[in-house]
Design an enzyme around this catalytic site. Sequence first.
Site, PDB file in Angstrom:
ATOM      1  N   HIS A 177       0.893  -1.279   0.045  1.00 57.47           N
ATOM      2  CA  HIS A 177      -0.221  -0.163  -0.101  1.00 57.47           C
ATOM      3  C   HIS A 177       1.093   1.250   0.004  1.00 57.47           C
ATOM      4  CE1 HIS A 177      -3.576  -2.319   0.472  1.00 57.47           C
ATOM      5  NE2 HIS A 177      -3.362  -2.730   1.637  1.00 57.47           N
ATOM      6  N   TYR A 202      -3.750 -12.242   8.380  1.00 62.52           N
ATOM      7  CA  TYR A 202      -3.708 -11.872   9.963  1.00 62.52           C
ATOM      8  C   TYR A 202      -4.486 -12.956  10.990  1.00 62.52           C
ATOM      9  CZ  TYR A 202      -2.899  -7.835   7.070  1.00 62.52           C
ATOM     10  OH  TYR A 202      -2.340  -6.966   6.379  1.00 62.52           O
TER      11      TYR A 202
HETATM   12  C1  SP5 Z   1      -0.893  -5.127   4.008  1.00 60.69           C
HETATM   13  C2  SP5 Z   1      -2.478  -5.398   4.222  1.00 60.69           C
HETATM   14  O1  SP5 Z   1      -3.028  -6.372   4.102  1.00 60.69           O
HETATM   15  N1  SP5 Z   1      -3.153  -4.224   4.738  1.00 60.69           N
HETATM   16  C3  SP5 Z   1      -4.601  -4.113   5.053  1.00 60.69           C
HETATM   17  C4  SP5 Z   1      -4.903  -2.887   5.084  1.00 60.69           C
HETATM   18  C5  SP5 Z   1      -6.314  -2.899   5.259  1.00 60.69           C
HETATM   19  N2  SP5 Z   1      -6.810  -2.485   6.529  1.00 60.69           N
HETATM   20  C6  SP5 Z   1      -8.248  -2.045   6.423  1.00 60.69           C
HETATM   21  C7  SP5 Z   1      -8.668  -2.182   7.958  1.00 60.69           C
HETATM   22  C8  SP5 Z   1     -10.025  -1.750   7.996  1.00 60.69           C
HETATM   23  C9  SP5 Z   1     -10.160  -1.818   9.464  1.00 60.69           C
HETATM   24  N3  SP5 Z   1     -10.300  -3.289  10.108  1.00 60.69           N
HETATM   25  C10 SP5 Z   1     -10.976  -3.511  10.952  1.00 60.69           C
HETATM   26  C11 SP5 Z   1     -11.120  -4.750  11.543  1.00 60.69           C
HETATM   27  C12 SP5 Z   1     -12.239  -4.976  12.538  1.00 60.69           C
HETATM   28  N4  SP5 Z   1     -11.716  -4.287  13.892  1.00 60.69           N
HETATM   29 ZN    ZN Z   2      -4.215  -7.192   2.450  1.00 55.39          ZN
END
Ligand code: SP5
Ligand code: ZN
Length: 358
Positions: free
Chosen positions: A174, A338
Amino acid sequence: MTGSVAGLPVIWHADCLRHEPAGEVWLGVWEEGTEVPERATVLLDALRSAGAAVTDAEPHGLDAILAVHDGELIEHLATIWRRWEAGGYPADYGRTRVVPYVFPTAGLLGGLPLRPAAAVHGEVGAFCYDTMTLIGPGSWEAIKAAADAALTAAGLVAAGQRVAYALCRPPGHHASRASYGGSCYLNNAAIAAAALRSCGADRVAVIDIDAHHGNGTQAIFYDRADVCYASVHVDPGAGWFPHYVGHADERGSGEGEGANLNVPLAPGTGDDGWLEGVSALSALARRRGADAIVVSLAVDAAAADPESPLQVSADGYRRAGELIGALGPVVAVQEGGYDLPSLGGLVVATLAGILAAG
Ligand code: SP5
Ligand code: ZN
């Protein structure tokens, strides 16, 4: 069950554990976050158990990073924690991590040129485009170590190794030439691709199987014919990060026209639809005549992953690896993924597929 990665060089630096973002600010609320140091230790354990050859990342100068990033971004990342601390933000104001709050968007500037912010807390939004990508005491050391791991893996492949894997943390896809976000700071995969180009590969393909579109990698190579970029990801048009880019009609510009391919997928897509997408990415790499491959290897499209609605299985990852491994020499760079209980097996399955295809 997941296969063998015996002898595979896994490039690693312990400094990658020193990045402790301690969460992410999402929609105004500080949450626990999923890009945690344990991701790396889980991967390391799984790869060691599967017979991989863990090798130290070698320190590199900044030249290879400057091939894809602005010096101002590097300077910001390398110094911001020290200046944040010196400014008393943690001790005096309880701000334990670097977080942006004002973003100099086109709307704010109203056509005027961007000038540097005088305040440290004003500067952050000029580089960081979201509130989820925090910086703490050991972050720069980890960011630099991840880039060094990617460069070490690229060096091995340039020297004749068929496959090398860089266990990068934090991830990178990103991050663009001059900005960071999405839990990414420097674009490890783009740095590896540029290094392969300067080591003699005429054409490089970056294949991105992270569940999210790699907007940074796309932007870095968008107008270039020598590095093509192809990504399969959950459709930003269905409401997913990075929201503004990753659509199917983004095909590259100028000399890079036709060298960018996005395959956005509906939420809920499983192995069949996802593997059709990976096949399309492979076809682009072949059409462009790539003689080396960088794979942005992530496993956040897995069914159990908390950050995406895609439903890919371990068998799907294995088969994706086989498609990618058939294309040529591969530098695999770790991106997202994750779900701590399944992460290790899924990365091993993908790498085993890449190795089996050779
Ligand atoms: C490298 C990569 O996979 N980056 C991921 C970036 C996306 N992140 C978005 C996060 C949105 C918020 N997540 C909330 C999860 C529930 N608490
Ligand atoms: Zn990702």
